[in-house]
Structures are given as structure tokens and as C-alpha cells.
Design a protein around this motif. Structure first.
Motif, PDB file in Angstrom:
ATOM      1  N   ILE A  40       0.835  -1.202   0.000  1.00  0.00           N
ATOM      2  CA  ILE A  40       0.000   0.000   0.000  1.00  0.00           C
ATOM      3  C   ILE A  40       0.868   1.248   0.000  1.00  0.00           C
ATOM      4  CG2 ILE A  40      -1.656   1.331   1.376  1.00  0.00           C
ATOM      5  CD1 ILE A  40      -2.746  -1.487   2.279  1.00  0.00           C
ATOM      6  N   GLN A  41       1.938   1.231   0.766  1.00  0.00           N
ATOM      7  CA  GLN A  41       2.863   2.353   0.788  1.00  0.00           C
ATOM      8  C   GLN A  41       3.410   2.620  -0.617  1.00  0.00           C
ATOM      9  OE1 GLN A  41       5.948   2.510   3.957  1.00  0.00           O
ATOM     10  NE2 GLN A  41       7.420   2.663   2.298  1.00  0.00           N
ATOM     11  N   LYS A  42       3.768   1.560  -1.319  1.00  0.00           N
ATOM     12  CA  LYS A  42       4.306   1.695  -2.674  1.00  0.00           C
ATOM     13  C   LYS A  42       3.246   2.214  -3.639  1.00  0.00           C
ATOM     14  CE  LYS A  42       6.770  -0.878  -6.269  1.00  0.00           C
ATOM     15  NZ  LYS A  42       7.329  -2.194  -6.675  1.00  0.00           N
ATOM     16  N   LYS A  43       2.021   1.690  -3.547  1.00  0.00           N
ATOM     17  CA  LYS A  43       0.936   2.154  -4.420  1.00  0.00           C
ATOM     18  C   LYS A  43       0.665   3.643  -4.220  1.00  0.00           C
ATOM     19  CE  LYS A  43      -1.792  -2.078  -5.123  1.00  0.00           C
ATOM     20  NZ  LYS A  43      -3.108  -2.718  -4.884  1.00  0.00           N
ATOM     21  N   CYS A  44       0.664   4.073  -2.960  1.00  0.00           N
ATOM     22  CA  CYS A  44       0.421   5.491  -2.681  1.00  0.00           C
ATOM     23  C   CYS A  44       1.520   6.362  -3.286  1.00  0.00           C
ATOM     24  CB  CYS A  44       0.320   5.716  -1.179  1.00  0.00           C
ATOM     25  SG  CYS A  44      -1.192   5.082  -0.420  1.00  0.00           S
ATOM     26  N   ALA A  45       2.772   5.927  -3.146  1.00  0.00           N
ATOM     27  CA  ALA A  45       3.885   6.696  -3.712  1.00  0.00           C
ATOM     28  C   ALA A  45       3.760   6.802  -5.223  1.00  0.00           C
ATOM     29  CB  ALA A  45       5.215   6.058  -3.319  1.00  0.00           C
ATOM     30  N   GLU A  46       3.340   5.716  -5.855  1.00  0.00           N
ATOM     31  CA  GLU A  46       3.146   5.741  -7.312  1.00  0.00           C
ATOM     32  C   GLU A  46       2.088   6.760  -7.707  1.00  0.00           C
ATOM     33  OE1 GLU A  46       2.203   1.691  -8.087  1.00  0.00           O
ATOM     34  OE2 GLU A  46       4.297   1.016  -8.090  1.00  0.00           O
ATOM     35  N   LEU A  84       2.995  10.248  -0.141  1.00  0.00           N
ATOM     36  CA  LEU A  84       3.948   9.552   0.713  1.00  0.00           C
ATOM     37  C   LEU A  84       3.328   9.235   2.064  1.00  0.00           C
ATOM     38  CD1 LEU A  84       7.231  11.584   0.049  1.00  0.00           C
ATOM     39  CD2 LEU A  84       6.443   9.482  -1.083  1.00  0.00           C
ATOM     40  N   VAL A  85       3.285   7.945   2.408  1.00  0.00           N
ATOM     41  CA  VAL A  85       2.876   7.465   3.729  1.00  0.00           C
ATOM     42  C   VAL A  85       3.946   6.467   4.154  1.00  0.00           C
ATOM     43  CG1 VAL A  85       0.406   7.788   3.294  1.00  0.00           C
ATOM     44  CG2 VAL A  85       1.482   5.602   2.722  1.00  0.00           C
ATOM     45  N   ASN A  86       3.900   5.989   5.406  1.00  0.00           N
ATOM     46  CA  ASN A  86       4.898   4.986   5.760  1.00  0.00           C
ATOM     47  C   ASN A  86       4.325   3.914   6.670  1.00  0.00           C
ATOM     48  OD1 ASN A  86       5.167   6.471   8.350  1.00  0.00           O
ATOM     49  ND2 ASN A  86       7.025   5.270   8.578  1.00  0.00           N
ATOM     50  N   CYS A  87       5.017   2.793   6.714  1.00  0.00           N
ATOM     51  CA  CYS A  87       4.615   1.656   7.540  1.00  0.00           C
ATOM     52  C   CYS A  87       5.318   1.744   8.887  1.00  0.00           C
ATOM     53  CB  CYS A  87       4.972   0.341   6.863  1.00  0.00           C
ATOM     54  SG  CYS A  87       4.044   0.021   5.357  1.00  0.00           S
ATOM     55  N   ALA A  88       4.522   1.822   9.950  1.00  0.00           N
ATOM     56  CA  ALA A  88       5.065   1.697  11.295  1.00  0.00           C
ATOM     57  C   ALA A  88       5.094   0.206  11.639  1.00  0.00           C
ATOM     58  CB  ALA A  88       4.212   2.499  12.275  1.00  0.00           C
ATOM     59  N   LEU A  99      -5.594   6.928  -0.887  1.00  0.00           N
ATOM     60  CA  LEU A  99      -5.605   5.867   0.114  1.00  0.00           C
ATOM     61  C   LEU A  99      -6.800   4.931  -0.049  1.00  0.00           C
ATOM     62  CD1 LEU A  99      -4.422   7.592   3.400  1.00  0.00           C
ATOM     63  CD2 LEU A  99      -3.527   5.463   2.458  1.00  0.00           C
ATOM     64  N   ASN A 100      -7.963   5.493  -0.316  1.00  0.00           N
ATOM     65  CA  ASN A 100      -9.122   4.651  -0.528  1.00  0.00           C
ATOM     66  C   ASN A 100      -8.915   3.701  -1.698  1.00  0.00           C
ATOM     67  OD1 ASN A 100     -11.621   5.050   1.242  1.00  0.00           O
ATOM     68  ND2 ASN A 100     -11.020   7.167   0.892  1.00  0.00           N
ATOM     69  N   GLY A 101      -8.269   4.207  -2.746  1.00  0.00           N
ATOM     70  CA  GLY A 101      -7.985   3.355  -3.889  1.00  0.00           C
ATOM     71  C   GLY A 101      -6.983   2.267  -3.563  1.00  0.00           C
TER      72      GLY A 101
END
Length: 376
Positions: A332-338, A342-346, A371-373
Motif C-alpha cells: 500500500i505504501q508503494k501504491k500510494c507513492a506511485e 507519501l505514507v509509511n509503515c510503522a 488511500l481509498n484506492g
């Protein structure tokens, strides 16, 4: 300007491989950043909750540049420009008595542990599972994650770890030689975990009964991140010591601790060459002045995120947002960046968003859409 490929090649050859990274950020403005190849992103990482006023806020940039033309460093052998002004502001926003500066959150933690020991005469500490307080030897001792702590043991501090939220466990762990209980009001690195207010009221009562000090780590949660200056202020509990960093100077490296009356370092008990220098304090004063103006908007923006992401049961306090997504988090982090977000995994499969406090409604709506997507 270097390309991402060039930066990566230099990094692989000359820099110790302590980090996992793919994107090369070279420019920022407000809530947006651009990588070395020109791609634009809405930044919901914000340097890990650091860029509180956004990237390159003009007031902060001006404060740093104006001070750099006058004096960059003089050490704490002398009175430092802006240091007293910033200490006064920190005391006002925390409701405590005096402040002391550091270069990072980890150093602020170390200072708090030293202060607790020297003023109580006791040696032990209680900390919590999944808590994170830094990577120096002292701060690592009270950080739970075995993967980053155990390779460096023994760490020299006797620490008992208790499940986060377990008051009965705290009561059992505290004894006559406990100097302090260190706790985050929200566990950020664990994925934005928010316990009930009663947990902190219980810790306060235990400290009052035993003489242990209540140390609250606001390194990630402070400086308006949750809609109040300090996240602990949501609970009406007053700690003995608060540690701060990250959002305190908009990206200029800085940390601080504040303590109640009767708790302070005496001459030669603590010190630092760089801490609270002219540039850091100038950036800090400018940052707190900006946050003061926008603080009432933070909770409203947080609710906009909550409503937009409601189907995923987000944990939200101000602009600190966590969503449990499990093993899909890196994907999901990668999809958002594409998609330019930018989000990150805690930890533990938790997606974390800690955007600049200046993020606009339009930017929030864009992030929510992406994010919903990605989550759907």
C-alpha cells in the motif's frame, strides 16, 4: 542536480546501509515534496512528524537565514541568542517550570533519564512494550523492540517492560528504587496506538504514591501534532518531565525536555556543545509562532481524514493517523507513492500518516482518494 540513480550509487558505495529507501527527495514546499527526477508528492510522512510547519515555511527560513548572518555557533559557555525566548515558550506551552535543550529526541530521553536518577537518587525505570524512545544507549534501554535493542545489550539501565495500558502491571513493576516511568501518550512507531485517558491518570497516581517520576515522551506527539500543544494535555494529567523533538524546529535538528518546579540540572550535571544553538533556537521560536496560529485547525483537519477513511477504522488524534492493514502495508505504501502520496509503515502492519500541520483541505481530499484506492 544529481539524479536518483547518481545519489543511490554514491550512497551504496560510501554510506553505511542502515536505511531502506528508494526515493530521493530534493525539494519541498508546504505539504509537497519533489524527488530528484521531478515527481511531485503530497508528503504525509513529513520527515517522520518533523516538518510541522511544512517544508521551507518562509517564517522559519527567514529566521534561520537572519540568524546565520549574525552568529551560527558560540557554545553554551555563553548566553545564546533566542535560547531564553524559546525556553520561555516551551515552559508556557507545557505548563512546566524550566526547559533544557538537546540535539535530538534520543538526547532528550537521555537527559530525562539522567534528571530522574540524579534528583530521586533511584536507579530503575519502567517502560512499555512497543514503546520507542530513541537509539542512543540510554534511550535504547527503555525502547522495547527486541530487534533494535537486544544486539546492543547490556545497556546499563535496569528497565522493566510492562504491556502498554496495563496499570496492574505498572503497580507490580514499581518499587522503592524506581526513578521513573517513561511513557508515550500515543505510541507512534507502534502504529498510532491510543490508550484510554485512565491509563495516564493511573500512572500519575502510582508516581505520586511511590515517588517515581512520570516522564512523558512527546517527541512525536508534541508541538501541536494532536490538536493540543502536548498530547498528554488531552488527559488533564500533568507529568513531572516531558521530552520533545521532531516538530519543534521544522526540520532543524533539535530536542528539548521540560520539568516541573523542583526538577532541574545543577551546574555540571548535564551539558552539550551544540544543543540549543543560535540557529536551532531561531528556528524553534519561528516554528512555535507559526504553530500557535494554526493549532485550532489541527483537530478539524484530523476529522476530515477520519471521515474520508472511515471504512478502514482509522485511529485519529489530530494529524496523527494510523490504519491497521497487516502484511499489505509495504504494498500500500508503494501504491500510494506511485500515485503521488507519501505514507509509511510503522510496526505490526500499521500504516501511519503524520502530515505537516499546514496541509490543506484539498490536499487531504487528494490523500484520502489515493488511500481509498490503494486500500480498497
Amino acid at each position: 542536480m544529481e539524479t536518483t540513480k547518481q545519489m543511490k550509487a554514491l550512497d551504496e558505495r560510501f554510506y553505511m546501509p542502515a536505511f531502506s529507501r528508494e526515493i530521493a527527495i530534493v525539494k519541498g514546499e508546504g505539504s509537497k515534496v519533489w524527488d530528484a527526477d521531478g515527481k511531485e508528492y503530497i508528503d504525509c510522512v513529513a520527515g517522520i512528524a518533523v516538518c510541522s510547519t511544512g517544508h521551507c515555511h518562509p517564517d522559519v527560513v527567514k529566521a534561520i537565514c537572519d540568524q546565520a548572518r549574525q552568529l551560527i555557533h558560540c557554545s553554551n559557555l555563553y548566553y545564546v541568542p533566542h535560547q531564553g525566548d524559546l525556553a520561555k515558550k516551551i515552559v508556557e506551552v507545557t505548563g512546566l517550570h524550566k526547559a533544557f535543550f538537546s540535539n535530538s529526541g534520543a538526547e532528550a530521553t537521555d537527559g530525562a533519564l539522567k534528571l530522574a536518577r540524579v534528583r530521586t537518587g533511584k536507579k530503575k525505570f519502567v517502560a512499555f512494550t512497543h514503546g520507542f524512545h530513541g537509539r542512543t544507549i540510554g534511550s535504547l534501554a527503555v525502547t522495547h523492540k527486541p530487534g533494535i535493542r537486544e544486539p546492543f545489550e547490556p545497556l546499563g539501565l535496569p528497565v522493566t517492560f510492562v504491556d502498554y495500558g496495563d496499570l496492574e502491571g505498572v503497580k507490580k513493576a514499581v518499587d522503592s528504587d524506581t526513578a521513573g516511568i517513561i511513557v508515550e501518550p500515543i505510541q507512534g512507531e507502534a502504529g498510532v496506538i491510543i490508550p484510554p485517558d485512565s491509563f495516564f491518570k493511573g500512572i500519575r497516581e502510582i508516581c505520586d504514591k511511590t515517588g517515581a517520576l512520570m516522564i512523558v515522551d512527546e517527541v512525536q506527539t508534541g508541538m501541536g501534532r494532536t490538536g493540543k500543544w502536548m498530547a498528554i494535555q488531552h488527559t488533564k494529567v500533568s507529568p513531572d518531565i516531558i521530552t520533545m523533538a521532531k516538530g519543534i524546529a521544522s526540520g532543524f535538528p533539535m530536542g528539548a525536555l521540560a520539568a516541573r518546579e523542583g526538577l532541574e540540572f545543577k551546574k555540571s550535571e548535564h551539558g552539550s556543545t551544540f544543543a540549543g544553538g543560535p540557529l536551532a533556537c531561531a528556528a524553534g521560536v519561528a516554528t512555535l509562532n507559526v504553530i500557535e496560529k494554526i493549532l485550532p485547525e489541527v483537530a478539524v483537519k484530523g476529522e476530515r481524514f477520519r471521515k474520508g477513511l472511515a471504512k478502514f477504522n482509522p485511529r485519529v488524534r489530530g494529524l496523527m493517523i494510523g490504519i491497521s492493514v497487516g502484511d499489505r502495508c509495504p504494498e500500500i505504501q508503494k501504491k500510494c507513492a506511485e500515485q503521488g502520496v507519501l505514507v509509511n509503515c510503522a510496526a505490526d502492519g500499521n500504516l501511519r500518516l503524520v502530515p505537516p500541520l499546514v496541509i490543506t483541505d484539498a490536499e487531504i481530499d487528494r490523500v484520502v482518494k489515493v488511500l481509498n484506492g490503494a486500500l480498497g
